[in-house]
Design a protein around this motif. Structure first.
Motif, PDB file in Angstrom:
ATOM      1  N   SER A   1      -8.437   0.249  -3.978  1.00 19.86           N
ATOM      2  CA  SER A   1      -7.152  -0.147  -3.400  1.00 19.86           C
ATOM      3  C   SER A   1      -6.799  -1.585  -3.771  1.00 19.86           C
ATOM      4  O   SER A   1      -7.647  -2.360  -4.227  1.00 19.86           O
ATOM      5  CB  SER A   1      -7.205  -0.026  -1.868  1.00 19.86           C
ATOM      6  N   SER A   2      -5.553  -1.936  -3.533  1.00 20.96           N
ATOM      7  CA  SER A   2      -5.133  -3.323  -3.653  1.00 20.96           C
ATOM      8  C   SER A   2      -5.973  -4.187  -2.713  1.00 20.96           C
ATOM      9  O   SER A   2      -6.351  -3.753  -1.618  1.00 20.96           O
ATOM     10  CB  SER A   2      -3.655  -3.450  -3.284  1.00 20.96           C
TER      11      SER A   2
ATOM     12  N   TYR B   1     -11.879  -0.668   5.657  1.00 23.63           N
ATOM     13  CA  TYR B   1     -12.407  -0.658   4.287  1.00 23.63           C
ATOM     14  C   TYR B   1     -13.683   0.185   4.259  1.00 23.63           C
ATOM     15  O   TYR B   1     -14.663  -0.116   4.933  1.00 23.63           O
ATOM     16  CB  TYR B   1     -12.710  -2.080   3.826  1.00 23.63           C
TER      17      TYR B   1
ATOM     18  N   TYR C   1       0.822  -1.210   0.000  1.00 25.00           N
ATOM     19  CA  TYR C   1       0.000   0.000   0.000  1.00 25.00           C
ATOM     20  C   TYR C   1       0.857   1.261   0.000  1.00 25.00           C
ATOM     21  O   TYR C   1       1.948   1.284   0.591  1.00 25.00           O
ATOM     22  CB  TYR C   1      -0.937  -0.008   1.219  1.00 25.00           C
TER      23      TYR C   1
ATOM     24  N   ALA D   1      -7.176  -3.449   8.543  1.00 25.93           N
ATOM     25  CA  ALA D   1      -7.634  -2.673   7.394  1.00 25.93           C
ATOM     26  C   ALA D   1      -8.985  -2.024   7.707  1.00 25.93           C
ATOM     27  O   ALA D   1      -9.871  -2.675   8.264  1.00 25.93           O
ATOM     28  CB  ALA D   1      -7.755  -3.569   6.168  1.00 25.93           C
TER      29      ALA D   1
ATOM     30  N   TYR E   1      -4.850  -6.802  -1.265  1.00 27.11           N
ATOM     31  CA  TYR E   1      -3.897  -7.621  -0.509  1.00 27.11           C
ATOM     32  C   TYR E   1      -4.387  -7.858   0.926  1.00 27.11           C
ATOM     33  O   TYR E   1      -4.330  -8.988   1.436  1.00 27.11           O
ATOM     34  CB  TYR E   1      -2.522  -6.946  -0.486  1.00 27.11           C
TER      35      TYR E   1
ATOM     36  N   SER F   1      -1.836   5.569   2.679  1.00 28.79           N
ATOM     37  CA  SER F   1      -2.899   4.662   3.123  1.00 28.79           C
ATOM     38  C   SER F   1      -2.559   3.994   4.455  1.00 28.79           C
ATOM     39  O   SER F   1      -3.409   3.329   5.043  1.00 28.79           O
ATOM     40  CB  SER F   1      -3.136   3.569   2.079  1.00 28.79           C
ATOM     41  N   VAL F   2      -1.328   4.181   4.903  1.00 30.46           N
ATOM     42  CA  VAL F   2      -0.842   3.480   6.089  1.00 30.46           C
ATOM     43  C   VAL F   2      -0.785   4.437   7.267  1.00 30.46           C
ATOM     44  O   VAL F   2      -0.177   5.504   7.189  1.00 30.46           O
ATOM     45  CB  VAL F   2       0.559   2.885   5.843  1.00 30.46           C
TER      46      VAL F   2
ATOM     47  N   LEU G   1      -4.709   0.322   7.925  1.00 32.82           N
ATOM     48  CA  LEU G   1      -4.654   0.533   6.476  1.00 32.82           C
ATOM     49  C   LEU G   1      -5.993   1.102   6.031  1.00 32.82           C
ATOM     50  O   LEU G   1      -7.032   0.486   6.269  1.00 32.82           O
ATOM     51  CB  LEU G   1      -4.387  -0.781   5.748  1.00 32.82           C
TER      52      LEU G   1
ATOM     53  N   ILE H   1      -8.393   1.751   3.188  1.00 32.07           N
ATOM     54  CA  ILE H   1      -8.559   1.244   1.832  1.00 32.07           C
ATOM     55  C   ILE H   1     -10.020   1.336   1.397  1.00 32.07           C
ATOM     56  O   ILE H   1     -10.927   1.539   2.213  1.00 32.07           O
ATOM     57  CB  ILE H   1      -8.064  -0.214   1.705  1.00 32.07           C
TER      58      ILE H   1
END
Length: 562
Positions: A388-389, A405, A355, A403, A391, A359-360, A382, A384
């Protein structure tokens, strides 16, 4: 514990294998005497020592305030699950309650079995406010039962998991067992030897510490009829398909596993927390659930198969930012422990590489004094969305990464539930564990959409308004991945454990809790573990040997804490 020397191992394996028919055919009344023996031994076991050894193994200094609290928490969680699980098996063997009553009428071949509350004493238990159900489905196959000798490959993150796996194999599947301790948990051998001493004496059980070479000998020994493990997919695939990745792929394509015997497993999950929008939460409710999410994320440094890994939140919910702000505030107060689990740094770094830096979010918090020389990785968020990826949705960190989301559902609960269910089922890896937070107004005004969400979620355990660790701790529920995984795409695993009522054709367990409940595990705004060492000790003493005096000590310790 048996010495892991090939000739000695083979003799022990052959000796136990000779008992598998006897154990399988043994009358329940005789098995009950063994269960009552396990209970007596648990009542005399030093869970205090076990908790301290666990905390030290995990890198805590137990003479510090934080380390001592953690030792108490480890002591209490292990004692509670061990004793509760034994007693539930005893109750089944005494009452032969094979099919608990249904919570509501069956629907389309699905049956809803109420497993808690079912006894008068349930009204006095910490989980008295929850309703726990095990759902079965006529479309699923029964689990075949036959005489067997099972190798249990023990978990590395929690000591009570191996105990629960052993109890399931012995008293539900009716297999003789040998436990291979995980290298991180070899110190548990004396406790297991104490608990299972009667079964070890009579040749139905053994425990062993073994290196990779000797473990392979046990796995492939002709006497072993079944393998069960709690761990990771890479270990599972190495056992079933071969060590070399190319060999694994070729064997999967040709459907030729190198393991020529059945294998069941519990292998983790990117556990989602679905926070339903469309309601106005109070300040108390926001702080409470931020604290519950925080402990689900940080407990055991996030080295839990049911640790919160992705929060699915509606960006259009007016309180979304406030909720995340409160979570961030609590995380800043939670000290960072030793990241003791092997490979944590590497997995953590992989997430950061996946990322962009914007985003972190790395949370700054104090580092806990450590007993081992490993990093203390920071709590990391994260941020996201759909652009976003994926992952973080497809890989279990087994490290302190969470994460957040954000999707867009117009602050509409029905839109949110549809989108979040689809995301959880199709884009998030694993099917073991899922939490759904739904305000009472949502469950009342959007009951059909909420019910549809719970029915459609393909997860083995769903906690409504509570962390699924508490679902596991109830022990009457079944624990495992949602049915349908295959050996060549094993996901969160195959099969269920616990299930002391011995239900068949299990689809999932669902545990419903009030939106805010004092019995939910939640840290406060200062990030403190919600129970002192003295409280843990008093409760453990009460669980082992109940008495009026020990009840008074629990009440006194709670008064001191407040």
């Amino acid at each position: 514990m048996v010495e892991a020397e090939p000739d000695r191992l083979s003799k022990v394996l052959r000796r136990i294998a000779q008992k598998k028919d006897t154990w399988f055919a043994m009358e329940d009344a005789t098995k009950l005497t063994y269960l009552e023996g396990v209970l007596r031994h648990a009542q005399s076991l030093s869970f205090e020592s076990w908790g301290h050894e666990t905390a030290i193994q995990n890198g805590h200094l137990t003479e510090t305030t934080v380390g001592k609290k953690q030792a108490g928490f480890d002591m209490l969680s292990t004692c509670s699950i061990v004793l509760t699980l034994i007693k539930e098996h005893i109750w089944f063997y005494k009452s032969h309650t094979q099919i608990p009553k249904e919570a509501r009428p069956s629907r389309n071949g699905r049956h809803y079995h109420l497993v808690s509350p079912v006894k008068l004493s349930d009204q006095f238990q910490p989980n008295r406010t929850v309703r726990a159900e095990v759902w079965t489905n006529d479309g699923l196959d029964e689990t075949p039962k036959s005489p067997g000798f099972c190798l249990v490959l023990g978990a590395g993150n929690q000591p009570f998991l191996s105990f629960a796996d052993m109890m399931h194999q012995l008293f539900v599947q009716r297999h003789c067992c040998i436990l291979k301790h995980h290298p991180l948990r070899s110190y548990c051998d004396s406790y297991f030897a104490h608990l299972f001493q009667d079964l070890i004496r009579d040749g139905f059980v053994e425990c062993v510490e073994a290196n990779l070479e000797h473990t392979e000998i046990i796995i492939n020994h002709s006497s072993i009829t079944h393998v069960h493990m709690t761990g990771g997919t890479s270990t599972h695939d190495a056992i079933v398909w071969g060590e070399d990745p190319n060999q694994q792929e070729a064997n999967k394509l040709s459907h030729t596993p190198i393991l020529k015997k059945p294998m069941t497993s519990e292998l983790g999950c990117v556990t989602p927390w679905l926070i339903c929008s469309g309601a106005q939460w109070s300040e108390k409710e926001l702080w409470h659930h931020a604290g519950q999410l925080a402990i689900a994320f940080t407990h055991n440094d996030s080295f839990n198969c049911l640790a919160a890994k992705v929060v699915v939140i509606d960006q259009d919910w007016p309180q979304a930012d406030d909720f995340i702000k409160k979570l961030r505030t609590i995380l800043r107060q939670i000290e960072r422990p030793a990241s003791y689990y092997p490979g944590a740094q590497s997995r953590y770094d992989d997430f950061l590489r996946a990322y962009p830096t914007d985003s972190v979010e790395i949370i700054q918090s104090t580092e806990t004094p450590k007993s081992i020389d490993v990093p203390s990785l920071p709590w990391t968020l994260l941020h996201i969305d759909s652009t976003s990826s994926d992952y973080a949705l497809q890989n279990e960190a087994f490290a302190p990464v969470l994460a957040i989301y954000r999707l867009h559902a117009d602050n509409d609960p029905e839109q949110y539930l549809q989108q979040a269910t689809r995301l959880a089922n199709t884009h998030i890896w694993g099917s073991l564990s899922c939490t759904v937070l739904a305000h009472p107004t949502i469950r009342k005004n959007n009951s059909q959409a909420f019910d549809q969400c719970i029915h459609q979620l393909r997860y083995g355990t769903i906690g409504v308004n509570l962390w699924t660790a508490q679902c596991y701790a109830i022990t009457r529920t079944a624990w495992g991945a949602y049915p349908g995984n295959r050996l060549d795409n094993v996901g969160s695993g195959i099969g269920f454990v616990n299930n002391p009522f011995q239900l068949e054709r299990i689809e999932k367990s669902v545990v419903y809790a009030p939106f805010v409940d004092v019995n939910q595990i939640s840290v406060n705004q200062t990030g403190q573990i919600p129970i002192s060492y003295e409280q843990s000790q008093a409760i453990v003493n009460l669980l082992q040997k109940p008495s009026i005096g020990r009840i008074a000590k629990v009440i006194w310790s709670q008064m001191q804490q407040s």
